[in-house]
Scaffold this active site. Structure first.
Site, mmCIF file in Angstrom:
data_model
loop_
_atom_site.group_PDB
_atom_site.id
_atom_site.type_symbol
_atom_site.label_atom_id
_atom_site.label_comp_id
_atom_site.label_asym_id
_atom_site.label_seq_id
_atom_site.Cartn_x
_atom_site.Cartn_y
_atom_site.Cartn_z
ATOM 1 N N GLU A 140 12.695 -12.487 -17.463
ATOM 2 C CA GLU A 140 13.596 -12.618 -18.618
ATOM 3 C C GLU A 140 13.669 -11.284 -19.361
ATOM 4 O O GLU A 140 12.809 -10.419 -19.169
ATOM 5 C CB GLU A 140 13.049 -13.694 -19.565
ATOM 6 C CG GLU A 140 12.963 -15.051 -18.894
ATOM 7 C CD GLU A 140 12.634 -16.181 -19.864
ATOM 8 O OE1 GLU A 140 12.256 -15.887 -21.022
ATOM 9 O OE2 GLU A 140 12.778 -17.336 -19.441
ATOM 10 N N CYS A 246 5.196 -18.892 -4.928
ATOM 11 C CA CYS A 246 6.342 -18.372 -4.150
ATOM 12 C C CYS A 246 6.193 -16.857 -4.001
ATOM 13 O O CYS A 246 6.513 -16.285 -2.956
ATOM 14 C CB CYS A 246 7.667 -18.631 -4.853
ATOM 15 S SG CYS A 246 7.922 -20.312 -5.384
ATOM 16 N N GLN A 287 2.616 24.601 10.417
ATOM 17 C CA GLN A 287 1.521 23.719 10.011
ATOM 18 C C GLN A 287 1.873 22.845 8.816
ATOM 19 O O GLN A 287 1.478 21.680 8.743
ATOM 20 C CB GLN A 287 0.273 24.551 9.677
ATOM 21 C CG GLN A 287 -0.386 25.140 10.907
ATOM 22 C CD GLN A 287 -1.651 25.915 10.563
ATOM 23 O OE1 GLN A 287 -2.052 25.986 9.412
ATOM 24 N NE2 GLN A 287 -2.254 26.507 11.569
ATOM 25 N N GLU A 371 8.494 -8.040 -7.913
ATOM 26 C CA GLU A 371 7.418 -8.865 -7.311
ATOM 27 C C GLU A 371 6.046 -8.415 -7.803
ATOM 28 O O GLU A 371 5.065 -8.472 -7.059
ATOM 29 C CB GLU A 371 7.458 -8.762 -5.783
ATOM 30 C CG GLU A 371 8.738 -9.246 -5.183
ATOM 31 C CD GLU A 371 8.712 -10.726 -4.900
ATOM 32 O OE1 GLU A 371 7.721 -11.384 -5.267
ATOM 33 O OE2 GLU A 371 9.691 -11.203 -4.313
#
Ligand code: TGC
Ligand code: FAD
Length: 392
Positions: A140, A246, A287, A371
């Site tokens: 939210e 979930c 390198q 997430e």
């Protein structure tokens, strides 16, 4: 974009750890991404548009509900197959993987785990086939990392619920047919409700001007006195643990997906380093460039092993939420670092849409935040190992 010449790195012969089904599923997803995603994705990302023509293909490769039982239209696969599909899709683009993650783990999963039989029959087959696209409303405007503080709420009006509030930063929202929305009842207990597009007072404005996940549509969910039928409440789990359950499934998929983005950046940089010559030599002979490439393949290999083991634990029902957090955090940061290094290997060409690296890098800036942010996952590990909660 330049032709997709991707060759997947497998430095420790990890394919030997996969069974025939894993390889079949992985290779089908890999071929599909090469054929259907790579040729179009840069244009869609540049235009900030979701390529909806790929929805049927995502359904065909089993990306919508890979582990949902076949009786509900899912592919009935194990967790490693699910992870491999996410890896391959994110190799193409994190935004496309987002669409698949949300559909599978944030919409189909809660309906499968917390819904009743009628809800499962009504929604799951249509979500598996791509006829319906779903979204998941937890975040939210005032509550991101702390979803337990959510303000969206519903009232029992006798024959229906009345929903008010707003969600933001919601993947798939602008075109989703249904939304799994988390809201508090009058006692402050969190429940999941299934909203359908067209319900009066329910709108889904698109969020524009994103520099990240441009091929994924993001939006708000606004609930202005929405009358939600009582049969749309997911009855079998409530409390913050319901949406967080979930997230475990989605975060697991992201841990695999991030490896896909990293593999694509590494493979692109390696090929470029062999072709591009400066001072009379391929730049891969210097390198400093070898250090970048050698460190990339080392980190990819470590992430592949971590994630494969996590898949085994999930198949055995033994993976903890904290183990999933560790893999999500490690692998996304790994992929973002590799994208930054790979971009440098290409010099100026690294910022061009002719190559996928800059798009992956920009996408991963969302993946490291959604997430659960990089910080939040570190605190989850900290809590797990010390027993001390440093969130609050
Ligand atoms: P806390 O008191 O720790 O826990 C509340 C209840 O939840 C349980 N729980 C879990 N259950 C299942 N899985 C998990 N991972 C769980 N973590 C906690 C816990 O046992 C407790 O249960 P009970 O029965 O005792 O009530 O909660 P808290 O308020 O202290 O918050 C903890 C915290 C910060 C770790 C959590 O809220 C969190 O993970 N915050 C990050 C928020 C987040 O990840 N949001 C993601 C939104 S969705 C999204 O980003 C989709 S993007 C998709 C895409 O496009 O791909
Ligand atoms: P905040 O929580 O405000 O955090 C800001 C900063 O403070 C971060 O660095 C964070 O790590 C730090 N912080 C916060 N709390 C603490 C603490 N206790 N200790 C230390 N540091 C802390 N959400 C959905 O519900 N559904 C979706 O489909 C979805 N899709 C998304 C798509 C995109 C492209 C993006 C960018 C986000 C999406 N999200 C979605 C929202 C996402 O989950 C949140 O952005 C995320 O959880 C973080 O919340 P926030 O942005 O409000 O950051």
């Amino acid at each position: 974009m330049a032709q997709d010449l991707f060759q997947a790195p497998d430095y420790y012969n990890l394919d030997e750890l996969l069974n025939e089904e894993h390889l079949l599923v992985r290779n089908a997803a890999r071929d599909w991404v090469k054929r259907e995603v790579s040729p179009i994705i840069e244009d869609f990302a540049q235009r900030a548009e979701f390529p909806d023509s790929i929805i049927s293909g995502l359904a065909e490769i089993g990306a919508f509900g890979p582990y949902i039982p076949e009786e509900y239209g899912g592919a009935g696969l194990d967790q490693i197959s699910y992870g491999l599909i996410m890896q391959e899709i994110e190799r193409g683009d994190s935004g496309v993987r987002s669409t698949a993650s949300v559909q599978s783990s944030l919409v189909m999963y809660p309906i499968w785990k917390y819904g009743n039989e009628e809800q499962k029959q009504k929604y799951l087959p249509k979500l598996a086939s791509g006829e319906f696209i779903g979204c998941f409303g937890l975040t939210e405007p005032n509550h991101g990392s702390n979803p337990g503080g959510m303000e969206t709420k519903y009232k029992d009006m006798g024959d229906h619920y009345l929903l008010n509030g707003a969600k933001m930063w919601i993947s798939n929202a602008p075109f989703a047919d249904i939304a799994v929305v988390w809201a508090k009842n009058e006692e402050g207990r969190i429940h999941g409700l299934v909203l359908e597009r067209g319900m009066e007072g329910f709108s889904t404005p698109e969020t524009h001007n994103k520099w990240s996940l441009r091929a994924s549509a993001t939006g708000e969910l606004i609930f202005d006195n929405v009358k939600v039928p009582k049969e749309n409440l997911l009855p079998n789990k409530s409390g913050l643990g319901a949406p967080l359950g979930c997230l475990d499934s989605a975060r697991f998929g992201i841990a695999w997906g991030a490896i896909g983005a990293a593999m694509d950046c590494y493979d692109t940089a390696l090929r470029y380093s062999k072709e591009r010559k400066q001072f009379g030599k391929p730049i891969g002979a210097f390198q400093l460039q070898q250090k970048k490439l050698a460190e990339m393949i080392t980190e990819i290999t470590k992430a592949q092993l971590l994630t494969w083991r996590l898949g085994v634990l999930r198949n055995e029902g033994k993976a903890t939420s904290a183990q999933i957090s560790m893999a999500k955090r490690n692998n996304v940061a790994m992929a973002l670092n590799i994208a930054r290094e790979a971009r440098q290997v290409l010099g100026a060409m690294g910022i061009s849409g002719e190559y996928s690296i800059m798009r992956h890098m920009m996408n991963l800036e969302s993946v490291i935040t959604y997430e659960g942010t990089h910080d939040i996952h570190l605190l989850i590990t900290g809590l797990d190992i010390t027993g001390e909660n440093a969130f609050k």
